[in-house]
Scaffold this active site. Structure first.
Site, PDB file in Angstrom:
ATOM      1  N   GLY A 257       0.814  -1.227   0.000  1.00 16.67           N
ATOM      2  CA  GLY A 257       0.000   0.000   0.000  1.00 16.67           C
ATOM      3  C   GLY A 257       0.839   1.264   0.000  1.00 16.67           C
ATOM      4  O   GLY A 257       0.282   2.367  -0.121  1.00 16.67           O
ATOM      5  N   ASP A 260       0.306   3.247  -3.142  1.00 13.92           N
ATOM      6  CA  ASP A 260      -0.988   3.940  -3.171  1.00 13.92           C
ATOM      7  C   ASP A 260      -0.936   5.200  -2.304  1.00 13.92           C
ATOM      8  O   ASP A 260      -1.514   6.232  -2.654  1.00 13.92           O
ATOM      9  CB  ASP A 260      -2.104   3.014  -2.686  1.00 13.92           C
TER      10      ASP A 260
HETATM   11  O1  KDG Z   1      -1.081  -1.541  -3.551  1.00 10.94           O
HETATM   12  C1  KDG Z   1      -1.665  -2.390  -2.590  1.00 10.94           C
HETATM   13  C2  KDG Z   1      -2.630  -3.277  -3.275  1.00 10.94           C
HETATM   14  O2  KDG Z   1      -1.893  -4.115  -4.128  1.00 10.94           O
HETATM   15  C3  KDG Z   1      -3.416  -4.124  -2.327  1.00 10.94           C
HETATM   16  O3  KDG Z   1      -4.174  -3.343  -1.437  1.00 10.94           O
HETATM   17  C4  KDG Z   1      -4.309  -5.130  -2.969  1.00 10.94           C
HETATM   18  O4  KDG Z   1      -5.255  -4.086  -4.863  1.00 10.94           O
HETATM   19  C5  KDG Z   1      -4.568  -4.953  -4.423  1.00 10.94           C
HETATM   20  C6  KDG Z   1      -3.918  -5.868  -5.366  1.00 10.94           C
HETATM   21  O5  KDG Z   1      -4.539  -6.152  -6.353  1.00 10.94           O
HETATM   22  O6  KDG Z   1      -2.807  -6.300  -5.155  1.00 10.94           O
END
Ligand code: KDG
Length: 317
Positions: A257, A260
């Site tokens: 995360g 993000d």
């Molecule tokens: O960036 C984090 C995301 O990878 C995680 O929250 C889950 O969306 C996701 C994924 O597809 O990996």
């Protein structure tokens, strides 16, 4: 109208407690994840209004996701609730050097996978200054790529700034597929965010992050490209100018995360005007996100700005 609108799938993450392994742990911790949902939560936490569009099953798990996002202040009025499908899960074993983090997806047949462009009220989805999309969504299910393209086009035609984070996931698509989709969406976006390793692995580029940003901008015809390099910080090629921000020293307990959180910091800074400030807020939010367990970054604007201004300074409360 919200400041930022995002579209993507939420998943529940199940992780063994730190220092334990998936193959023999007795308990799993539950966190809400999903790249675009994480961006929306991080933005709402710093006071930027954010809408998240998705599909959720009308089950206790779907409602758990919605409650988690709503508790951060994310606007959920465009979420489609379905009766028949499921919520995606993923299992994440958080690594500790030299053991890498490993991820196992369990997300076939999810509510989001059956979301179709005709289900959405595009005026509501795109009523924002910025639309944020990622390559994870494009790679999820047949038709998800078309949904991402449509969102970018609808956003642009309504005057929103469209941001696309490559966010490559090897478990979801091949590097060639991801590169080809990025090239396709490139003409409908204003800002591209890409990890340095993705620029190398997907596009065969070489060199340091500023060179990668330049080459991506030229290759894809995007005027604003941000390249993130983990401990190497982040750089931007922005309307012909170059900017950089260092990474902040972090003792990471959970890196999932962080990208993000970086994107959220960037978007927040872009809304306020300066690309340089945006990079600094991005690296500050990424470093904060890594200090807590879970995919979401829920720090206040004050906490982020304090860090972005005086990197690494001790703060007494
Ligand atoms: O960036 C984090 C995301 O990878 C995680 O929250 C889950 O969306 C996701 C994924 O597809 O990996």
């Amino acid at each position: 109208r919200v400041e930022v609108s995002t579209l993507g799938e939420a998943v529940l993450r199940l992780s063994p407690p730190t220092g334990e392994r998936l193959r023999d742990c007795a308990q799993l911790r539950v966190h809400v994840g999903g790249a675009e949902a994480n961006v929306a939560v991080a933005l709402a936490s710093v006071g930027v209004s954010a809408r998240w569009t998705s599909a959720l099953p009308d089950t206790v798990l779907g409602r758990r996701v919605a409650d988690s996002l709503a508790s951060a202040g994310v606007v959920l009025d465009t979420v489609r609730w379905t009766a028949d499908e499921r919520l995606g899960l993923y299992f994440a074993e958080i690594g500790s050097p030299p053991r890498p983090t490993s991820v196992l997806y369990d997300r076939a047949g999810t509510a989001f996978g059956s979301l179709h462009a005709d289900h959405l009220d595009w005026a509501a989805v795109c009523e924002a200054r910025i639309i944020h999309l990622t390559g994870i969504t494009a790679a999820l299910a047949p038709g998800s790529d078309a949904l991402v393209l449509r969102t970018a086009r609808e956003g642009r035609s309504r005057g929103a700034l469209v941001v696309y984070d490559v966010n490559y996931r090897a478990a979801l698509s091949s590097p060639e597929e991801a590169a080809s989709f990025t090239a396709e969406v490139a003409s409908d976006i204003d800002v591209l965010i890409c990890r340095a390793e993705d620029a190398r692995d997907l596009f065969g580029l070489a060199g340091d992050p500023p060179a990668l940003a330049d080459d991506l901008a030229k290759r894809l015809g995007v005027g604003r490209v941000v390249v993130t390099a983990g401990a190497g910080g982040a750089v931007a090629r922005w309307d012909g100018e170059s900017f950089a921000a260092p990474a902040l020293p972090t003792v990471a307990v959970d890196r999932i995360g962080a990208g993000d959180a970086f994107a959220a910091g960037m978007l927040w800074g872009v809304l306020d005007g300066s690309p340089e400030d945006a990079l600094r807020r991005g690296t500050a939010m990424a470093s904060l996100a890594m200090t807590v367990q879970g995919d979401q970054c829920r720090f206040s604007a004050e906490e982020v700005l304090e860090l972005a201004r005086g990197a690494g300074r001790e703060v007494r409360r």
